[in-house]
Design an enzyme around this catalytic site. Structure first.
Site, PDB file in Angstrom:
ATOM      1  N   CYS A  49       4.082  -1.366  -3.659  1.00  9.05           N
ATOM      2  CA  CYS A  49       4.225   0.052  -3.303  1.00  9.05           C
ATOM      3  C   CYS A  49       3.018   0.874  -3.745  1.00  9.05           C
ATOM      4  O   CYS A  49       2.707   1.890  -3.132  1.00  9.05           O
ATOM      5  CB  CYS A  49       5.510   0.627  -3.888  1.00  9.05           C
TER       6      CYS A  49
ATOM      7  N   HIS B 284       7.804   2.396  -9.593  1.00  9.84           N
ATOM      8  CA  HIS B 284       7.698   2.494  -8.130  1.00  9.84           C
ATOM      9  C   HIS B 284       6.813   3.681  -7.754  1.00  9.84           C
ATOM     10  O   HIS B 284       6.802   4.702  -8.438  1.00  9.84           O
ATOM     11  CB  HIS B 284       9.114   2.684  -7.557  1.00  9.84           C
TER      12      HIS B 284
END
Length: 824
Positions: free
Chosen positions: A322, A784
């Site tokens: 990510c 993330h």
């Protein structure tokens, strides 16, 4: 015209068919030039000579370039599923594996044919009539593990636990009987996060977390005092013994203890009767889904409207990728990158200039990624129920989004080949571990600049580049100017400039009261400091005192004043918020802070004006005979602090000197940006002798063989007392040690000085916010990343494959902020 017999045509081209060997890379999941796959409408064509794969629109280009006529055509069609499978609650932080998130994958039927270009003559496979060479070649291609699969493991999960070397012959002592409940730390009042040492039965609290929660470090301190290696987390022991959280201190990892039942029995523990009361480490990480940052940044729970069309293509998470997805979505929202790799370069142009293997060519793979993201070809809604694609809505205006389809989502494109190319020159980005988005951005820009070196006028990375000038005012009244180039403006966050000090004080009182009662504050009660972005920018430009500055005018140490400014304003300004700071003892901490970022900023006041009329420069060198004393001297305190972190002593001295002894942070930033400088190991004209501590060369060679740079290996070994295993851990725990943002030299090829910022873009100082990369988690190495981008007048969230209209973009929670200059 006589019709050609297909089998005869195949036989006449047998010399162009190769049977793959085990060492050959075979592509069969994805086109080299696009994101077409066997599931695409035209299927995939595998060149039976090079084993490269091409979609139906691109295979003819390969035939024209190579003359290879024989292809294996692979086509996959969806199988009908009678009913939806129920979604299972995940127990593992993983996707697509047992116990992980159910990715509810559609099942496919695969068909194969032999196709001969240019006439697309087709023969079915399998068929006993096919020549044996062709049958063997096709079988080998189908049996081989695809190169794409080898390069990426599509699972987002922690490394598999290993059996502990200390479990086999673990010594157990004492006559402790552990009760089944009512546990408490033997050294404090903690009753949660307790660990049972499997050697002596001591029950002690776990480590203190970065935010002050957790234990008081008593379990790890006990290991340091005794050397007793293994501990199990109380509350995670149940009849499912494999799920118990066992930690090995010497191995510094969660491990498997195959003899756990016997080791527990020694302390009178009957595991079959115990109930689970504590989360394991992995479950605690999984539980992040419910925390505030996670929900706010991902806009979880919001009924966000999915968007499709050109420029609205999601990127599939390849397993902790990510950081790359969020960064690349913002990069390809800039005009400079869109023009270079999409508008001004077709896939065919890139392929024609690519080497024999286009999968290893950065220009080709950037063009492929650009066309994948910006064309809209792969941004199509597919119904969640049956996975069938809805027909795209035609749109006359280029670059606008297709209206959403109710209950629709998109699959996104997997940037496997791009990741393999961009990571090839960097050992960390080649792994499946999470990485720092800032470090990736700098590495990416560096690689783009190198790949465009032959035609710098085409280089899109220049749109991010700017000059920084530091002015040092000596107490003699004379000045010195130092220039450098950068791609990001890294900003400290001055917490003392918070605008909500009263609310913070009130909250801290409540928090102290609750903690004294043994209670935690709930997430909706937390008050975070709010710092204006203007305060961060002002902090960058504010005058700073440099004590013990060696003045070549006074020939003595004095106090100088340092200010910094920009010599040019880039087309795109990237601001990096230094949320990850070092506390006392060099303990990393993430600042829990909001930054109030306006939509439009003006940095005109930050422009550096250079040498002014009436200013006199500090002399560069003293008269003959005094040269030794006139050399700048490194501040020993700064050098000692950097060296204690494992940096090379000579490099520490250079960092202190080149930042005029401004401080540890400035010196460390200089060091991280100049570790790849060709003259970094050249001695300083004084005091450099013996600076390099002796390190065993064979240990260095071993680490280099693991893929680490030699200088990083030396640094790690020095910091780890020569122990290879500890040095490896040090490298992984100090990822920024290998981060080097490429800085240009200030001399031209013929050796004559040129302005360091010559030819860079420049303009006014007004900028509009258009992109935010936010980070969720306690460190840049976990958690993330999500991007929010202003497109077509509205904010859009790019969360891996999810692309949707943003309801509440987290403008105050960004890690990287991207601004574009407002012209006119």
């Amino acid at each position: 015209m006589e019709e050609i017999n297909p089998m005869e045509l195949l036989r006449s081209n047998l010399s162009r068919v190769r049977i793959p060997e085990p060492t050959n890379r075979i592509y069969k999941q994805e086109c080299c030039l696009s994101f077409d796959s066997p599931r695409s409408e035209g299927g995939l064509f595998v060149d039976m000579n090079t084993f490269l794969a091409f979609g139906k629109d691109h295979v003819v280009w390969n035939y024209e370039k190579t003359g290879n006529p024989v292809y294996l055509h692979i086509k996959q069609m969806k199988k009908l599923v009678s009913e939806d499978r129920p979604l299972k609650k995940p127990t593992l932080l993983a996707i697509g594996i047992d116990g992980g998130f159910d990715n509810n994958e559609q099942e496919y039927e695969e068909t194969h044919n032999i196709v001969i270009l240019p006439s697309y003559v087709t023969l079915p496979f399998p068929s006993v009539e096919l020549p044996e060479k062709v049958r063997l070649a096709v079988d080998a291609i189908l049996m081989a593990e695809g190169a794409e699969r080898k390069e990426q493991v599509a699972a987002w999960t922690a490394d598999k636990k290993q059996i502990s070397a200390y479990a086999m012959e673990l010594l157990q002592i004492g006559n402790v009987v552990v009760p089944p409940s009512g546990w408490k730390c033997a050294k404090c009042d903690k009753t949660e996060n307790l660990w049972l040492n499997l050697t002596d039965g001591m029950i002690l609290c776990g480590r203190k977390n970065w935010d002050g929660t957790g234990g008081n470090n008593h379990a790890v301190e006990h290991y340091k005092e005794t050397g007793y290696p293994l501990a199990v987390k109380l509350g995670t022991i149940t009849s499912d013994l494999e799920a118990a959280d066992v930690f090995s201190y010497p191995e510094d990892d969660s491990v498997i203890d195959p003899h756990l039942a016997e080791h527990l029995a020694y302390f009178g523990i009957d595991f079959s009767s115990l109930q689970k009361t504590e989360m394991t480490t992995a479950e605690r990480e999984l539980d992040q889904n419910t925390n505030f940052d996670w929900n706010r940044i991902q806009e979880s729970g919001q009924d966000v409207e999915p968007i499709f069309g050109p420029g609205y293509t999601g990127l599939v998470n390849l397993g902790n990728s990510c950081y790359m997805a969020a960064t690349m979505q913002v990069v390809f929202s800039t005009q400079s990158f869109c023009r270079r790799y999409y508008m001004n370069q077709s896939l065919k142009m890139a392929f024609e200039t690519a080497p024999a293997d286009p999968t290893v060519d950065l220009n080709m793979q950037l063009t492929k990624l650009a066309h994948g993201l910006l064309s809209g070809k792969y941004s199509l809604p597919s119904s969640e129920k049956d996975g069938t694609a809805e027909p795209p809505v035609k749109d006359t205006k280029e670059g606008t989004a297709t209206p959403p389809v109710k209950d629709a989502k998109q699959e996104g494109i997997p940037p496997r080949m791009f990741k393999a190319v961009i990571a090839a020159s960097h050992p960390e980005f080649s792994t499946m571990r999470q990485q720092d988005a800032l470090e990736f951005f700098l590495h990416f820009i560096d690689q783009v600049e190198r790949s465009n070196a032959a035609k710098p006028e085409l280089d899109p990375s220049r749109s991010f580049k700017f000059g920084v000038e530091e002015r040092i005012l000596c107490s003699s009244g004379k000045v010195a100017y130092n220039k450098r180039l950068d791609y990001i403006l890294s900003l400290n966050i001055p917490l003392h400039e918070a605008t909500n000090k009263q609310e913070l004080e009130a909250f801290n009182k409540i928090k102290a009261e609750k903690m004294s009662e043994g209670k935690d504050v709930s997430s909706d009660e937390i008050v975070r400091p709010r710092v204006p972005l203007e305060a961060c920018l002002a902090n960058f430009a504010a005058p700073e005192e440099i004590r013990d500055f060696y003045s070549s005018a006074l020939k003595a140490k004095t106090t100088a004043l340092k200010t910094a400014g920009l010599t040019s304003f880039p087309d795109y300004l990237v601001l990096h918020m230094r949320k990850f700071v070092m506390e006392a003892g060099w303990v990393p901490k993430k600042l829990d802070v909001y930054i109030d970022v306006p939509d439009i900023i003006d940095i005109s006041h930050m422009r550096s004006k250079g040498l002014q009329p009436g200013e006199e420069l500090l002399p560069e060198a003293a008269p003959e005979g005094e040269a030794e004393s006139s050399q700048p001297i490194a501040d020993e305190a700064i050098v000692a602090q950097l060296a204690s972190m494992g940096f090379n002593q000579l490099h520490c001295q250079k960092a202190a000197i080149n930042t005029s002894n401004a401080g540890v942070e400035e010196a460390m930033n200089w060091l991280l940006s100049h570790m790849d400088d060709p003259d970094i190991d050249a001695p300083i004209s004084h005091g450099a002798k013996g600076a390099e501590a002796s390190v065993d060369q064979s240990a260095v060679d071993t680490l280099v063989s693991f893929g680490f740079q030699e200088e990083i290996a030396r640094m790690a070994l020095k910091a780890s007392g020569g122990d290879i295993e500890k040095a490896t851990d040090w490298i992984f725990n100090n990822p920024n040690a290998s981060a080097a943002s490429a800085m240009d030299t200030n001399t031209s090829s013929n050796g004559t000085p040129t302005p360091v910022d010559a030819g860079l873009p420049d303009g006014g100082g007004r900028y509009r916010l258009f992109g935010i990369v936010s980070h969720i988690g306690t460190s840049t190495q976990c958690g993330h990343y999500v991007a929010h981008i202003l497109k077509d007048g509205r904010w859009v969230i790019f969360n891996d494959a999810k692309v949707a209209a943003s309801i509440n973009p987290p403008k105050d929670m960004g890690y990287l902020y991207f601004f574009e200059r407002i012209n006119g």
